[in-house]
Design an enzyme around this catalytic site. Structure first.
Site, mmCIF file in Angstrom:
data_model
loop_
_atom_site.group_PDB
_atom_site.id
_atom_site.type_symbol
_atom_site.label_atom_id
_atom_site.label_comp_id
_atom_site.label_asym_id
_atom_site.label_seq_id
_atom_site.Cartn_x
_atom_site.Cartn_y
_atom_site.Cartn_z
ATOM 1 N N LEU A 9 0.850 -1.189 0.000
ATOM 2 C CA LEU A 9 0.000 0.000 0.000
ATOM 3 C C LEU A 9 0.887 1.240 0.000
ATOM 4 C CD1 LEU A 9 -2.513 -1.021 2.841
ATOM 5 C CD2 LEU A 9 -2.538 -1.685 0.427
ATOM 6 N N THR A 13 8.421 6.941 -2.105
ATOM 7 C CA THR A 13 9.863 6.727 -1.964
ATOM 8 C C THR A 13 10.188 5.357 -1.401
ATOM 9 O OG1 THR A 13 10.077 9.091 -1.534
ATOM 10 C CG2 THR A 13 11.969 7.711 -0.974
ATOM 11 N N VAL A 14 9.617 5.039 -0.241
ATOM 12 C CA VAL A 14 9.977 3.779 0.416
ATOM 13 C C VAL A 14 9.383 2.581 -0.332
ATOM 14 C CG1 VAL A 14 9.868 2.446 2.563
ATOM 15 C CG2 VAL A 14 10.170 4.924 2.648
ATOM 16 N N LYS A 105 5.530 5.546 11.827
ATOM 17 C CA LYS A 105 5.790 5.879 13.227
ATOM 18 C C LYS A 105 4.657 6.674 13.849
ATOM 19 C CE LYS A 105 8.936 7.297 10.905
ATOM 20 N NZ LYS A 105 9.165 7.116 9.458
ATOM 21 N N ILE A 136 18.641 0.981 10.275
ATOM 22 C CA ILE A 136 19.312 0.427 11.454
ATOM 23 C C ILE A 136 18.353 -0.551 12.136
ATOM 24 C CG2 ILE A 136 20.528 0.925 13.592
ATOM 25 C CD1 ILE A 136 20.570 3.868 12.773
ATOM 26 N N ASP A 201 8.392 14.109 15.044
ATOM 27 C CA ASP A 201 8.831 12.849 14.427
ATOM 28 C C ASP A 201 9.709 12.058 15.390
ATOM 29 O OD1 ASP A 201 11.424 11.778 12.560
ATOM 30 O OD2 ASP A 201 9.428 11.123 11.940
ATOM 31 N N LYS A 205 9.043 8.253 17.362
ATOM 32 C CA LYS A 205 9.981 7.137 17.378
ATOM 33 C C LYS A 205 10.425 6.789 18.798
ATOM 34 C CE LYS A 205 11.586 8.521 12.808
ATOM 35 N NZ LYS A 205 12.560 9.394 12.108
#
Lengths: 435, 435
Positions: A9, A13-14, A105, A136, A201, A205
């Site tokens: 979905l 970019t990702v 997130k 990471i 943001d 996280k």
């Protein structure tokens, strides 16, 4: 072996990075997962873009709900973002017995408790490595690599935009507003950079990490959030003179009486490895009772770094799905019925050290007055600089570093200092962690 | 849920740490594993020590073979070390359908192929996080966290003894032999420190990481191994003047024509995070094609740090054992039938940069001669220092940093340089990686 079927979905970019890496490293990924991982369907509002990235071998649709209700789909990757329709789609996928891999997130920080409870009840997995610190593998480290430990605290540089800005402010002595423009031009900051520069943001996280590390519910609404918009170049400079760097840290600390959960600019000793993380890189420092300090560093954003995390989750979910087809043990799901009842403490109860900068009349006795006020609040001084007044001026800066104290004590002392006639304007206060 | 039964072989430092941490964090570990993990039996030659550490609730024996043949035991932890009886015990445990958790880098580097093949055939898991970099979850990162990537290379500070010695040599300008004594007094080096200071321990670990990262068999016998015993303080000093630190690195690099696998003192640019890892700490830098560079840092040795890794493996094995009781998919076992056929290249085929120090007569033309020789071997120079001769002396040092070249070219050039009349003695050569 029969492929596992995946619905994607969002092919921004990702999503595009995920598609690309899955294809390029198909052989290795298949070997590691034990079976092929096939994106069979891509949903995106922009069908033309989807076709361009995903090609003709997948079903394309602009109806994301058709993907989460498709009985052929085993795993849904949610890369839409935000907590509007993404929340409905994720819950629907879970309801239909599908595992979910997400990079979202914001969604997890705000609605994670509900989502994990639903997943646990249904016996499906929700994986979110890509939601924190890009490529990471920090979630895996916290939840699996460090599973022998009681995590005592963690502190992370987890927003590349702000870390890039801080690096440039320090390297080049430029003010925030100018560096922000440059960051936007270079693509390190969004056109609307609010979530990044205001620390939201990073707080998303940090909230997620605190839940995994301490086994507590997400309590994003209680996080203390300060960004970098008020940071002045002069403080970066004074901090450096005193042997410190300033980073925007997301901090979660477990105490007997509750949890500290806070995001704010923080002075860190320059000899710490994490103080030397520059540009858009991320790093998370974790303190465990058995292993001590461990640090994880790498790219926190970008198409392929984030895709690396999404696909690592796909591989894990696929392995476990294969080993445990009846979903008897939802290993990757958060287990809400076993969470500890530890609340996030209000900001005036946190314990930390402080950097204080104040403008004062250059008169005898001023330092003594200020020092006395701090002592009255049980605050002891670790270091101090008193600058010479400029030519022809009567005012000067005093900069102090304190030892640890409770924030309410610092608040009380600062209010009294500001009330002194010899002190001009407000006291600039930044928190400091020795880590 | 029914506990999983564990037999512990060897209750020295790490065994004792494992026992202690399992007990102290029993609640968290049980929650994360999904069921209690019970050490039911401890085997050690020293029964008195075993009783002191393990207490009366476990069966104690000096017969380790009785543990690996005990039908009640599900998992065997091998903490004896070495590749003598440990190999027989591990193979016997596997033969009897038991999973194995080990910290034994020497055993795996030398006999890992045989052990993993046996485990795969039997459908049991062999886990070895504790064998590399102590409590840092590097094996999990390589095998799971970075599973979307083709690993291109990795470089690690993976021996705390030698890193401590190098840090002290640099900080205090002391020679190797003196710092070694100090390290032994402080417990950072063994009474017989050979494996550490000669680079063998680092080579064991680099071999294991190369197998996981590249999917190749262990080829420890082909690893190029150089320790720090010949390193001179003057080179640490010159390196620093040129902007470099010297670390003992374990390096594994994948090329189209084979794999580089080498351990040796290495110059690294001081601005790299890994160049600033000091004392007995470890760090591994990994380059993946999707995520780019990631770094993992923490304590590489010690009772509780290593126990942290042992127990993380116990938790993983327990989870998978529960999900997959018929061991259908030995997820944690190395899969030898799918390994790539990539051989370790001989040392003269590696490609790297060099630090060269040579003592020369301070005469015109010397530099030109040396530079000509390097050019003849296709070696270009990146940086150079030429020291002034000391008062009344006719000889001086020339220090050069070269760009990348094949080692055989460097060997040829060095031989020709050493043959020059104006060059006195041998050329000191250290490898350099920009990372």
């Amino acid at each position: 072996m029969k492929p596992i079927n995946v619905g994607l979905l969002g092919i921004g970019t990702v999503g595009g990075g995920t598609f690309t890496v899955l294809k390029r490293n198909e052989e290795e990924i298949t070997r590691r997962a034990g079976r092929p991982i096939r994106i069979t369907t891509v949903a995106d509002k922009n069908l033309a873009l989807a076709r361009e990235v995903a090609g003709d071998d997948v079903r394309l649709t602009d109806d994301a709900f058709s993907v989460v209700t498709d009985p052929e789909i085993d795993i849904v990757i949610e890369l839409i973002g935000g907590y509007g329709v993404a929340r409905e789609l994720v819950l629907k996928a879970i309801e239909n017995g599908k595992h979910v891999v997400t990079a979202n997130k914001a969604l997890l920080a705000v609605h994670g408790n509900e989502i994990f409870a639903a997943a646990q009840e249904k016996g499906v997995m929700v994986a979110f490595e890509a939601a924190v610190a890009g490529g990471i593998p920090i979630i895996k480290a916290l939840r699996e690599g460090l599973s022998a430990n009681r995590i005592q605290w963690l502190a992370g540089i987890i927003n590349g935009t702000t870390n890039f800005i801080l690096s440039e402010m320090r390297d080049r002595g430029l003010p925030f507003a100018e560096v922000l423009k440059e960051a936007q031009a270079l693509g390190y900051a969004e056109a609307d950079p609010t979530f990044d520069i205001e620390g939201v943001d990073a707080a998303h996280k940090a909230t997620i990490m605190s839940a995994i590390a301490f086994g507590i519910p997400m309590q994003f609404d209680k996080a203390h959030i300060e960004g970098i918009t008020k940071l002045e170049s002069i403080d970066i400079s004074y901090a450096e003179q005193l042997g410190y760097r300033i980073k925007l840290l997301g901090i979660a600390k477990k105490r007997d009486d509750g949890v500290e959960l806070r995001v704010h600019p923080t002075l860190i000793p320059e000899k710490r490895l994490i103080a030397n993380v520059e540009g858009p890189m991320n790093a998370v420092l974790v303190q465990g009772d058995a292993v001590g300090a461990t640090l994880y560093y790498g790219k926190g954003a970008g198409a392929e770094p984030t895709a690396s995390a999404v696909i690592a989750d796909l591989v894990d979910v696929t392995r476990l799905h294969t080993a445990d087809p009846e979903h008897r043990v939802p290993h990757l799901a958060f287990q809400p019925d076993q969470v500890q009842d530890l609340s996030v403490l209000p900001i005036d109860e946190i314990i930390t050290s402080y950097y204080l900068r104040m403008r004062v009349e250059d008169q005898p006795g001023v330092l003594a007055d200020i020092t006395r006020i701090l002592a009255d609040s049980d605050i002891s001084i670790d270091a101090m600089i008193q600058k010479e007044p400029a030519e022809g001026e009567s005012q000067t800066d005093i900069i102090m570093l304190t030892h640890q104290t409770v924030e309410k004590n610092a608040n009380a002392a600062i209010a009294r200092i500001e009330a002194l006639d010899v002190v001009k304007g407000k006291v600039t206060r930044l928190r400091l962690e020795t880590l």
